[in-house]
Scaffold this active site. Sequence first.
Site, PDB file in Angstrom:
ATOM      1  N   ASP A  71       0.827  -1.204   0.000  1.00  0.00           N
ATOM      2  CA  ASP A  71       0.000   0.000   0.000  1.00  0.00           C
ATOM      3  C   ASP A  71       0.863   1.256   0.000  1.00  0.00           C
ATOM      4  OD1 ASP A  71       0.755  -0.804   2.658  1.00  0.00           O
ATOM      5  OD2 ASP A  71      -0.690   0.615   3.494  1.00  0.00           O
ATOM      6  N   GLU A 137       0.252  -1.001   5.957  1.00  0.00           N
ATOM      7  CA  GLU A 137       1.308  -0.356   6.738  1.00  0.00           C
ATOM      8  C   GLU A 137       1.086   1.144   6.826  1.00  0.00           C
ATOM      9  OE1 GLU A 137       5.112   1.441   7.920  1.00  0.00           O
ATOM     10  OE2 GLU A 137       3.969   1.817   6.097  1.00  0.00           O
TER      11      GLU A 137
END
Length: 380
Positions: A71, A137
């Site tokens: 991400d 994250e």
Amino acid sequence: MTTLSPTLELACELIRRASVTPLDEGCQDLMMQRLAAAGFGVERMRIEDVENFWARRGGEGPVLCFAGHTDVVPTGPLNAWQHPPFEARIDAEGMLCGRGAADMKGSLAAMIVAVERFVADHPRHKGALAFLITSDEEGPALHGTQAVVERLAERRERLDWCIVGEPSSTSQVGDIVKNGRRGSLNGSLRIRGKQGHVAYPHLAQNPIHLAAPALAELAAEHWDAGNAFFPPTSFQISNISAGTGATNVIPGELSALFNFRFSTESSVEDLQRRVAAILDKHGLDWQIDWSLSGLPFLTEPGALLDAVSASIRAVTGRDTTPSTSGGTSDGRFIATLGTQVVELGPVNATIHQINERVLASDLDLLTEIYYQTMVRLLAE
């Protein structure tokens, strides 16, 4: 560039997938396919709305894990970018441009290509190789690495060494590696007073006036001196709010947000106790909601740090500097398994910024460093 290296080809393919947290947009499928082809057993771990996977290749013996996230943070205004953020363009200066180029799709590509090469060169390597990849994250980080680590702990999975691909370098690839991180402790403070008219302060209690000396003392407090690996613990107030918006009303309550970045010299309990003592000392009516983002962790010199340092020297000719500075990373969750953790990635000068970019050739250097580290730790 008309011909791209395998690492740059994969990095571009990953960047072109708009995986804004917590989306993955097929990045992990691409990685899992390549790892399966290299002989890894791959286990998809979707937890809530977060895509994760765990992959492992090898038998008994020490386990070296590569960890990271697919991400990326939001782009911000698209018209502010020199090139479209998900176009993955290499410009005339040799910079790979795009969201995630540095944080951290470039590292992911380098990891995959390095492991493919290592497995081809050393099919009977010692121990095992593993991957722990998440798409959570940059977001809340609740259902990503933390949740996967909990499952691995329940299964008593062995995890000796871990390289996290966070962009650790500052000026040149490999000049800095992170061998630990400070802990992060957040506080949401409420101080109650009594609302009233500004012309009649004797009938009210102004929480701003009451809190100011205590907040000043908290900001000036010497929490600890740090140690050989960590700087002193820091305290920062990030937000203060009070009042109704009117100039003639004494507010009834003050709210403040603050954060500790703390070393191994301080514990959560000690910091909480000392904050309470200062607030009580000033006679305040207070309440704090605490939240812990992560405990400090440290990887002291040993097999992993030695192998990484030697590989950086062999590839770049420079000595690396271990550091515990910066924010938190998913390394804090992996370290709870008793794992030696080192963060090693490209230059971090443009992470989370408009026009994120990284020197394309640095990703090939990073690939070689990862490869050399595997050779030092697991070659038969």
